[in-house]
Design a protein around this motif. Structure first.
Motif, PDB file in Angstrom:
ATOM      1  N   ALA A  78       1.055  -1.413  -0.074  1.00  0.00           N
ATOM      2  CA  ALA A  78      -0.224   0.493  -0.075  1.00  0.00           C
ATOM      3  C   ALA A  78       0.882   1.199   0.106  1.00  0.00           C
ATOM      4  CB  ALA A  78      -1.268   0.076   1.500  1.00  0.00           C
ATOM      5  N   MET A  79       1.575   0.976   0.644  1.00  0.00           N
ATOM      6  CA  MET A  79       2.781   2.025   0.570  1.00  0.00           C
ATOM      7  C   MET A  79       3.562   2.467  -0.956  1.00  0.00           C
ATOM      8  SD  MET A  79       3.961   4.909   2.237  1.00  0.00           S
ATOM      9  CE  MET A  79       2.915   4.804   3.654  1.00  0.00           C
ATOM     10  N   ILE A  80       4.105   1.281  -1.328  1.00  0.00           N
ATOM     11  CA  ILE A  80       4.749   1.909  -2.195  1.00  0.00           C
ATOM     12  C   ILE A  80       3.590   2.027  -3.733  1.00  0.00           C
ATOM     13  CG2 ILE A  80       5.684   0.313  -4.874  1.00  0.00           C
ATOM     14  CD1 ILE A  80       6.452  -1.119  -2.020  1.00  0.00           C
ATOM     15  N   SER A  81       2.297   1.767  -3.485  1.00  0.00           N
ATOM     16  CA  SER A  81       1.114   1.948  -4.215  1.00  0.00           C
ATOM     17  C   SER A  81       1.531   3.847  -4.255  1.00  0.00           C
ATOM     18  CB  SER A  81      -0.119   1.765  -4.232  1.00  0.00           C
ATOM     19  OG  SER A  81      -1.175   1.712  -4.767  1.00  0.00           O
ATOM     20  N   ALA A  82       0.798   4.378  -2.766  1.00  0.00           N
ATOM     21  CA  ALA A  82       0.943   5.786  -2.213  1.00  0.00           C
ATOM     22  C   ALA A  82       1.563   6.218  -2.721  1.00  0.00           C
ATOM     23  CB  ALA A  82       0.529   5.573  -0.590  1.00  0.00           C
ATOM     24  N   PHE A  83       3.070   5.787  -2.990  1.00  0.00           N
ATOM     25  CA  PHE A  83       4.214   6.036  -3.696  1.00  0.00           C
ATOM     26  C   PHE A  83       4.101   6.722  -4.832  1.00  0.00           C
ATOM     27  CE2 PHE A  83       8.435   7.280  -4.795  1.00  0.00           C
ATOM     28  CZ  PHE A  83       9.229   7.530  -3.639  1.00  0.00           C
ATOM     29  N   GLU A  84       3.741   6.057  -5.300  1.00  0.00           N
ATOM     30  CA  GLU A  84       3.398   6.126  -6.898  1.00  0.00           C
ATOM     31  C   GLU A  84       2.756   7.004  -7.262  1.00  0.00           C
ATOM     32  OE1 GLU A  84       3.159   2.840  -9.035  1.00  0.00           O
ATOM     33  OE2 GLU A  84       5.574   1.992  -9.566  1.00  0.00           O
ATOM     34  N   ASN A  85       1.822   7.334  -6.239  1.00  0.00           N
ATOM     35  CA  ASN A  85       0.334   7.595  -6.890  1.00  0.00           C
ATOM     36  C   ASN A  85       1.027   9.208  -6.424  1.00  0.00           C
ATOM     37  OD1 ASN A  85      -1.010   5.841  -7.488  1.00  0.00           O
ATOM     38  ND2 ASN A  85      -2.312   5.532  -5.448  1.00  0.00           N
ATOM     39  N   ILE A  86       1.330   9.453  -5.588  1.00  0.00           N
ATOM     40  CA  ILE A  86       2.110  11.148  -4.936  1.00  0.00           C
ATOM     41  C   ILE A  86       3.034  11.727  -6.159  1.00  0.00           C
ATOM     42  CG2 ILE A  86       3.567  12.423  -3.695  1.00  0.00           C
ATOM     43  CD1 ILE A  86       3.166  10.182  -1.592  1.00  0.00           C
ATOM     44  N   PHE A  87       3.591  10.722  -6.901  1.00  0.00           N
ATOM     45  CA  PHE A  87       4.326  11.814  -8.176  1.00  0.00           C
ATOM     46  C   PHE A  87       4.335  11.050  -9.427  1.00  0.00           C
ATOM     47  CE2 PHE A  87       7.542  11.378  -4.481  1.00  0.00           C
ATOM     48  CZ  PHE A  87       8.435  12.370  -4.253  1.00  0.00           C
ATOM     49  N   GLN A  88       3.310  11.011  -9.588  1.00  0.00           N
ATOM     50  CA  GLN A  88       2.900  10.581 -10.630  1.00  0.00           C
ATOM     51  C   GLN A  88       2.395  11.213 -11.648  1.00  0.00           C
ATOM     52  OE1 GLN A  88      -1.302   8.773 -11.043  1.00  0.00           O
ATOM     53  NE2 GLN A  88      -1.940   9.559  -9.285  1.00  0.00           N
ATOM     54  N   TRP A  89       2.211  12.502 -11.639  1.00  0.00           N
ATOM     55  CA  TRP A  89       2.132  14.035 -12.206  1.00  0.00           C
ATOM     56  C   TRP A  89       3.649  13.984 -12.735  1.00  0.00           C
ATOM     57  CZ3 TRP A  89      -0.892  13.447  -7.858  1.00  0.00           C
ATOM     58  CH2 TRP A  89      -1.999  12.852  -8.487  1.00  0.00           C
ATOM     59  N   THR A  90       4.718  13.769 -11.981  1.00  0.00           N
ATOM     60  CA  THR A  90       6.010  14.370 -12.181  1.00  0.00           C
ATOM     61  C   THR A  90       7.012  13.088 -12.509  1.00  0.00           C
ATOM     62  OG1 THR A  90       5.418  15.970  -9.945  1.00  0.00           O
ATOM     63  CG2 THR A  90       7.873  15.353 -10.463  1.00  0.00           C
ATOM     64  N   VAL A  91       6.747  12.295 -12.203  1.00  0.00           N
ATOM     65  CA  VAL A  91       7.281  11.230 -12.201  1.00  0.00           C
ATOM     66  C   VAL A  91       7.245  10.042 -13.506  1.00  0.00           C
ATOM     67  CG1 VAL A  91       9.319   9.348 -12.343  1.00  0.00           C
ATOM     68  CG2 VAL A  91       9.344  11.805 -10.500  1.00  0.00           C
ATOM     69  N   ASP A  92       7.512  10.003 -14.249  1.00  0.00           N
ATOM     70  CA  ASP A  92       7.398   8.503 -15.247  1.00  0.00           C
ATOM     71  C   ASP A  92       8.558   6.942 -14.605  1.00  0.00           C
ATOM     72  OD1 ASP A  92       7.209   6.828 -17.083  1.00  0.00           O
ATOM     73  OD2 ASP A  92       7.168   8.103 -19.751  1.00  0.00           O
ATOM     74  N   PHE A  93       7.734   6.768 -13.804  1.00  0.00           N
ATOM     75  CA  PHE A  93       7.867   6.016 -13.597  1.00  0.00           C
ATOM     76  C   PHE A  93       8.658   4.416 -14.412  1.00  0.00           C
ATOM     77  CE2 PHE A  93       5.943   7.277  -9.788  1.00  0.00           C
ATOM     78  CZ  PHE A  93       7.265   7.661  -9.213  1.00  0.00           C
ATOM     79  N   PHE A  94       8.028   4.580 -15.830  1.00  0.00           N
ATOM     80  CA  PHE A  94       8.260   3.231 -16.804  1.00  0.00           C
ATOM     81  C   PHE A  94       9.423   4.070 -17.019  1.00  0.00           C
ATOM     82  CE2 PHE A  94       4.005   2.681 -15.664  1.00  0.00           C
ATOM     83  CZ  PHE A  94       4.239   0.930 -15.306  1.00  0.00           C
ATOM     84  N   ALA A  95      10.387   5.321 -16.962  1.00  0.00           N
ATOM     85  CA  ALA A  95      11.816   5.692 -17.655  1.00  0.00           C
ATOM     86  C   ALA A  95      12.762   5.982 -16.506  1.00  0.00           C
ATOM     87  CB  ALA A  95      10.861   7.223 -17.855  1.00  0.00           C
ATOM     88  N   ILE A  96      12.277   4.874 -15.437  1.00  0.00           N
ATOM     89  CA  ILE A  96      13.498   4.908 -14.245  1.00  0.00           C
ATOM     90  C   ILE A  96      14.525   4.677 -14.594  1.00  0.00           C
ATOM     91  CG2 ILE A  96      14.040   3.960 -12.692  1.00  0.00           C
ATOM     92  CD1 ILE A  96      11.228   4.091 -11.458  1.00  0.00           C
ATOM     93  N   ARG A  97      15.477   4.786 -13.986  1.00  0.00           N
ATOM     94  CA  ARG A  97      17.053   5.077 -14.464  1.00  0.00           C
ATOM     95  C   ARG A  97      17.924   4.000 -13.601  1.00  0.00           C
ATOM     96  NH1 ARG A  97      19.401   9.660 -17.634  1.00  0.00           N
ATOM     97  NH2 ARG A  97      17.914  10.009 -19.755  1.00  0.00           N
ATOM     98  N   ALA A  98      18.516   2.868 -13.411  1.00  0.00           N
ATOM     99  CA  ALA A  98      19.553   2.500 -12.506  1.00  0.00           C
ATOM    100  C   ALA A  98      20.432   3.742 -12.095  1.00  0.00           C
ATOM    101  CB  ALA A  98      20.447   1.604 -13.357  1.00  0.00           C
ATOM    102  N   GLY A  99      20.108   4.128 -10.366  1.00  0.00           N
ATOM    103  CA  GLY A  99      21.005   5.386 -10.000  1.00  0.00           C
ATOM    104  C   GLY A  99      19.873   5.833  -9.219  1.00  0.00           C
ATOM    105  N   ASP A 100      18.957   5.898  -9.736  1.00  0.00           N
ATOM    106  CA  ASP A 100      17.613   7.093  -9.366  1.00  0.00           C
ATOM    107  C   ASP A 100      17.523   6.242  -7.788  1.00  0.00           C
ATOM    108  OD1 ASP A 100      17.200   7.400 -11.016  1.00  0.00           O
ATOM    109  OD2 ASP A 100      15.265   7.219 -12.412  1.00  0.00           O
ATOM    110  N   SER A 101      16.636   6.518  -6.979  1.00  0.00           N
ATOM    111  CA  SER A 101      17.208   7.090  -5.483  1.00  0.00           C
ATOM    112  C   SER A 101      16.081   7.281  -4.917  1.00  0.00           C
ATOM    113  CB  SER A 101      18.171   6.870  -4.711  1.00  0.00           C
ATOM    114  OG  SER A 101      18.744   8.409  -5.062  1.00  0.00           O
TER     115      SER A 101
END
Length: 459
Positions: A187-210
Motif C-alpha cells: 500500500a505504501m509503494i502504491s501511495a508513493f507512486e500516486n504522489i509522484f504520478q504527475w511528476t515522474v514517469d516510473f517507466f523511464a526510471i534509470r539504474a541509480g535513481d534513488s
C-alpha cells in the motif's frame, strides 16, 4: 563440668563457619516467601511484606483471565457454533439464546472456517465456558460472555498502532522491487507512486535513481496491516531531486514540491499503467500492418488486454464510437482551452461513458484492447492542441492549484522540517505529526528563535 579448651589452630575455622551460618540465616530471613523484604527508601530502610503486593492480572481482548484457562483454535470446515459450544458444555437452549442475542450484532452463521477463536474456561473440575472470542478479521472480533443464565454479545475493534519509519534505497531494476527489499508494504509503494504520478514517469526510471520516504506503518498485535500518512519523500530521478511535502490547504491534504508548487498537475503523465512504449509520436513511421510509411500522431503503450485506461485530466466526452481509420473503439475527451485527448483500440468503454459526460482526472473511461488495425493489445494515446496533433510526451502540465500567499509561511515551516528529517538532521521532537493545525509548530519556532536570540545576546 570442665569445658575442654579448643586448640588455637581450630578457632579460626570455627569462627568462619559460624559467620557463614549467620549470613545464610539473614539472607534466608530476608528472601523467604512471605517474609519481610527491605527496600531502600531515602536515607532509611522501608520494610514491606510480599503478601501485600498487588497481584498480577492477565488480560486478553480486554478480559481478565487470571482465574480462567484459555483454549485457542480455529473454526473447522463445516463446523457450527452450536457444535463447538457443545464441547464446552453449553446447552442447546443456551446456544439458541446466544444465536438470538447475536443476531443484531454479528449473526453466528457468518463465522468462517479457518478464523481463530479463543475460549475462556473456568477452572472447575468440569470447565464451563465463560467467554468466547471469535476474530472476524485481523482487526474486528466478537465477544460472547456468559454469567449464570445471561448471555451478552458485543463487537470490538483492536487498536491500530502507527509507527513512524524512514526507508531509503537506490534503484537497480525497478522501484517496486527496491521498495519491497526495504520491507515497505504494498500500500505504501502504491501511495508513493500516486504522489509522484504527475511528476515522474516510473517507466523511464534509470539504474541509480534513488528515494527516501518517511511514513507511518500500521500494525495490529505487532503484525503489519498497511500504511498510513506519508510525511515526506524525495525521489532522485535523472540527477534531479523531486520532493513531496504534505500540506493542508482548503481542508485538503495534498503534496507540494519544495518551492510550493502542487505535485498534482492538470494532466497525468500517462493514462494507464503500461508495460512499455511500443511506438512513439512520428510524422513518418512504417505502419506495422500496412507496411507503408505514414504519420503516427500518438504514443502506443503496450499493456495487457483489459488494463484500465483513465482520463488524464478533467473534461467532457466529445466522441465515443468506432474509428474507421483503424483506431477501432475510440474515445475523445475535450479538456477546454483548446486541448483534446484520444484513446484508441479500446477493448470496451467503461460503464456510463457517453458523449457529453463529464469525467474527472483518473476516472476509468475504458480498457486496453486491440480493436481496429492492431497487432497486439495496446493503447494509442493522442493529444490535439487547437486541433493540431501534439506529441503527448512533450505536453507540459501546470499545477492543479497554486499555494495561497497567506499559507506560504506555514508551508515553509512544514517544508523545512520535512526536508531536514529526510536529510537526517532534524531533532525528533520537531517532527511534523499533524497537518490540520500547525499553530504548535509556529510556537515552537518562535520559542527556538527567542532562545537563540537570548544565547546570542548573552555572549
Amino acid at each position: 563440668m570442665k569445658i575442654p579448651r579448643i586448640p588455637n589452630k581450630y578457632r579460626s575455622n570455627i569462627l568462619l563457619a559460624s559467620a557463614a551460618i549467620v549470613l545464610v540465616s539473614i539472607v534466608y530471613w530476608i528472601a523467604r516467601p512471605g517474609g519481610d523484604r527491605r527496600e531502600k527508601h531515602g536515607d532509611g530502610l522501608t520494610f514491606f511484606d510480599e503478601r501485600d503486593a498487588v497481584p498480577q492480572i492477565n488480560v486478553l481482548y480486554g478480559i481478565d483471565y487470571t482465574d480462567l484457562q484459555l483454549e485457542e483454535g480455529r473454526i473447522g470446515s463445516g463446523q457450527t457454533i452450536g457444535g463447538l459450544f457443545s464441547r464446552y458444555g453449553v446447552s442447546p437452549a443456551m446456544v439458541d439464546r446466544t444465536d438470538r442475542a447475536a443476531r443484531d450484532v454479528f449473526p453466528l452463521r457468518r463465522v468462517k472456517a479457518g478464523n481463530p477463536y479463543t475460549a475462556f474456561l473456568t477452572n472447575d473440575s468440569v470447565p464451563r465456558l465463560r467467554h468466547f472470542v471469535y476474530e472476524d478479521n485481523i482487526r474486528e472480533y466478537v465477544i460472547i460472555s456468559y454469567e449464570g443464565d445471561s448471555v451478552s454479545v458485543r463487537k470490538e475493534t483492536k487498536d491500530v498502532v502507527a509507527e513512524r519509519r524512514m526507508a531509503s534505497g537506490q534503484i537497480d531494476s525497478s522501484l517496486w522491487l527496491t521498495m519491497q527489499r526495504q520491507g515497505m508494504p504494498y500500500a505504501m509503494i502504491s501511495a508513493f507512486e500516486n504522489i509522484f504520478q504527475w511528476t515522474v514517469d516510473f517507466f523511464a526510471i534509470r539504474a541509480g535513481d534513488s528515494f527516501t520516504v518517511i511514513y507511518d506503518e500500521h500494525s495490529i498485535d505487532g503484525k503489519p496491516v498497511g500504511a498510513g500518512t506519508i510525511w515526506g519523500a524525495v525521489f532522485r530521478h535523472n540527477g534531479k531531486d523531486y520532493y513531496a511535502i504534505p500540506f493542508v490547504q482548503n481542508g485538503r491534504m495534498t503534496y507540494w514540491d519544495q518551492n510550493g508548487n502542487s505535485l498534482r498537475k492538470s494532466m497525468l503523465k500517462a493514462p494507464l499503467n503500461y508495460t512499455r512504449i511500443s511506438s512513439r509520436f512520428s510524422n513518418a513511421r512504417m505502419h506495422p500492418v500496412h507496411r507503408v510509411v505514414r504519420p503516427h500522431h500518438g504514443v502506443d503503450y503496450a499493456a495487457p488486454a483489459g488494463t484500465p485506461v483513465v482520463a488524464v485530466a478533467d473534461g467532457t466526452v466529445s466522441f465515443r464510437g468506432w474509428d474507421r481509420g483503424g483506431g477501432g473503439n475510440t474515445l475523445k475527451i475535450n479538456h477546454g482551452r483548446g486541448m483534446e485527448t484520444g484513446y484508441l483500440h479500446l477493448q470496451r468503454f467503461a460503464t456510463g461513458i457517453v458523449v457529453g459526460k463529464r469525467v474527472s482526472q483518473g476516472e476509468v473511461i475504458g480498457y486496453v484492447g486491440m480493436t481496429g488495425t492492431a497487432t497486439g493489445p495496446h493503447l494509442d494515446y493522442r493529444v490535439w492542441i487547437n486541433g493540431k496533433p501534439t506529441d503527448p510526451l512533450r505536453v507540459t502540465s501546470e499545477p492543479a492549484e497554486p499555494l495561497a500567499a497567506s499559507a506560504r509561511p506555514d508551508f515553509e515551516i512544514v517544508r523545512d522540517r520535512v526536508m531536514a528529517e529526510l536529510a537526517g538532521t532534524l531533532d525528533p521532537s520537531l517532527r511534523i505529526t499533524q497537518l490540520d493545525s500547525i499553530a504548535v509548530y509556529r510556537r515552537q519556532n518562535a520559542e527556538l528563535t527567542a532562545a537563540r536570540s537570548s544565547e546570542s545576546s548573552s555572549e
